[in-house]
Design a protein around this motif. Structure first.
Motif, PDB file in Angstrom:
ATOM      1  N   GLN A  24      -6.780  18.780 -12.584  1.00  0.00           N
ATOM      2  CA  GLN A  24      -7.125  17.834 -13.644  1.00  0.00           C
ATOM      3  C   GLN A  24      -8.612  17.509 -13.605  1.00  0.00           C
ATOM      4  O   GLN A  24      -9.192  17.391 -12.521  1.00  0.00           O
ATOM      5  CB  GLN A  24      -6.320  16.533 -13.457  1.00  0.00           C
ATOM      6  N   ASP A  25      -9.224  17.369 -14.783  1.00  0.00           N
ATOM      7  CA  ASP A  25     -10.632  16.954 -14.818  1.00  0.00           C
ATOM      8  C   ASP A  25     -10.711  15.424 -14.692  1.00  0.00           C
ATOM      9  O   ASP A  25      -9.684  14.764 -14.506  1.00  0.00           O
ATOM     10  CB  ASP A  25     -11.322  17.472 -16.090  1.00  0.00           C
ATOM     11  N   LYS A  26     -11.924  14.895 -14.816  1.00  0.00           N
ATOM     12  CA  LYS A  26     -12.114  13.448 -14.587  1.00  0.00           C
ATOM     13  C   LYS A  26     -11.319  12.596 -15.557  1.00  0.00           C
ATOM     14  O   LYS A  26     -10.938  11.477 -15.254  1.00  0.00           O
ATOM     15  CB  LYS A  26     -13.607  13.105 -14.670  1.00  0.00           C
ATOM     16  N   LYS A  27     -11.067  13.162 -16.730  1.00  0.00           N
ATOM     17  CA  LYS A  27     -10.298  12.412 -17.741  1.00  0.00           C
ATOM     18  C   LYS A  27      -8.794  12.594 -17.551  1.00  0.00           C
ATOM     19  O   LYS A  27      -7.995  12.083 -18.331  1.00  0.00           O
ATOM     20  CB  LYS A  27     -10.686  12.883 -19.138  1.00  0.00           C
ATOM     21  N   GLY A  32     -10.813  21.266 -19.080  1.00  0.00           N
ATOM     22  CA  GLY A  32     -12.105  21.628 -18.504  1.00  0.00           C
ATOM     23  C   GLY A  32     -12.259  23.116 -18.241  1.00  0.00           C
ATOM     24  O   GLY A  32     -11.393  23.915 -18.608  1.00  0.00           O
ATOM     25  N   LYS A  33     -13.369  23.486 -17.605  1.00  0.00           N
ATOM     26  CA  LYS A  33     -13.668  24.895 -17.349  1.00  0.00           C
ATOM     27  C   LYS A  33     -12.827  25.465 -16.209  1.00  0.00           C
ATOM     28  O   LYS A  33     -12.660  26.671 -16.102  1.00  0.00           O
ATOM     29  CB  LYS A  33     -15.157  25.048 -16.995  1.00  0.00           C
TER      30      LYS A  33
END
Ligand code: GLN
Length: 235
Positions: A24-27, A32-33
């Motif tokens: 998971q990305d920060k959100k 994300g990439k």
């Protein structure tokens, strides 16, 4: 293409962060990439086969239960193919080799299962790691502590709140390379390949498209490329 593009938007359950399969990305999204091996596999297969999907991020245990009760159409979550699950889940071909290992804090004196008498071992609810741990708990005399996410289970071992964790080898190895502060002791203790799954007898077209797309990913070297991006190693 396996068949004409489906108009349906499939609901696919996946795990919370379970590196390198789900990241998971920060959100808290997988947009994300580097969203993880599972997410990239699903993304490429859906594009190639022409179907739409929506991700549902839940604990692994919730994913499996939601699939079995028909609330979601499929699961890709570093999910292992097991004989028990085959009673309720139809699995795709496998895309990764997996198995469980024992991990302890870097400075721990524990060298293997024999040193676990009276110790606390962390597992993630509903996983092959937890089932394996339950099957040997009496023999080795350890206590179990259950978590809904691997990251919190491992962090607790590092913090000294538990003595060890039993979890998937690829996930622990990726975590260790990225600073969880743990080490793996002993050999891999099971062999359970990972696959995509649908509820038994349901979503046959989705499973067929997934398998068709997966064969394409394998044949063209795209699967290897995705795996390399995360592990630098062979699938
Ligand atoms: N591979 C393990 C299982 O299927 C763990 C999966 C996970 O934690 N996401 O039980």
């Amino acid at each position: 293409q396996a068949r004409a593009a489906s108009k349906k938007t499939y609901i696919i359950g996946t795990d919370q962060t379970f590196e390198p399969f789900e990241i998971q990305d920060k959100k808290g999204t997988y947009n994300g990439k580097k969203p993880g091996i599972d997410i990239e596999i699903l993304r490429e297969i859906a594009k190639h086969e022409g179907f739409k999907y929506e991700l549902k991020i839940m604990s692994f245990n919730a994913d499996v239960q939601a699939l079995q009760s028909g609330q979601i159409d499929g699961v890709i979550a570093g999910m292992s193919v097991t004989e028990e699950r085959k009673k309720t889940i139809d699995f795709s071909d496998s895309y990764y080799n997996d198995g469980v290992v024992l991990a302890v804090a870097k400075d721990s004196k524990i060298k293997g299962l024999k040193d676990l008498k009276g110790k606390t071992v962390n597992v993630k609810t509903g996983t092959t790691g937890s089932l394996f741990a339950e099957s040997i708990r009496k023999k080795y005399g350890f206590k179990l502590k259950y978590y809904s996410s691997s990251n919190t289970s491992w962090a607790d071992v590092k913090a000294g709140n538990a003595d060890a964790a039993i979890d998937d080898g690829p996930a622990l190895r990726y975590g260790i390379a990225n600073g969880t502060g743990l080490k793996i002791v002993g050999k891999q203790m099971s062999n359970t390949p990972l696959a995509f799954g649908v509820k038994k007898g349901h979503n046959k077209e989705l499973l067929a498209m997934f398998n068709h797309g997966l064969r394409w990913l394998k044949k063209t070297g795209r699967l290897q490329k995705i795996v390399n991006k995360y592990t630098g190693k062979k699938a």
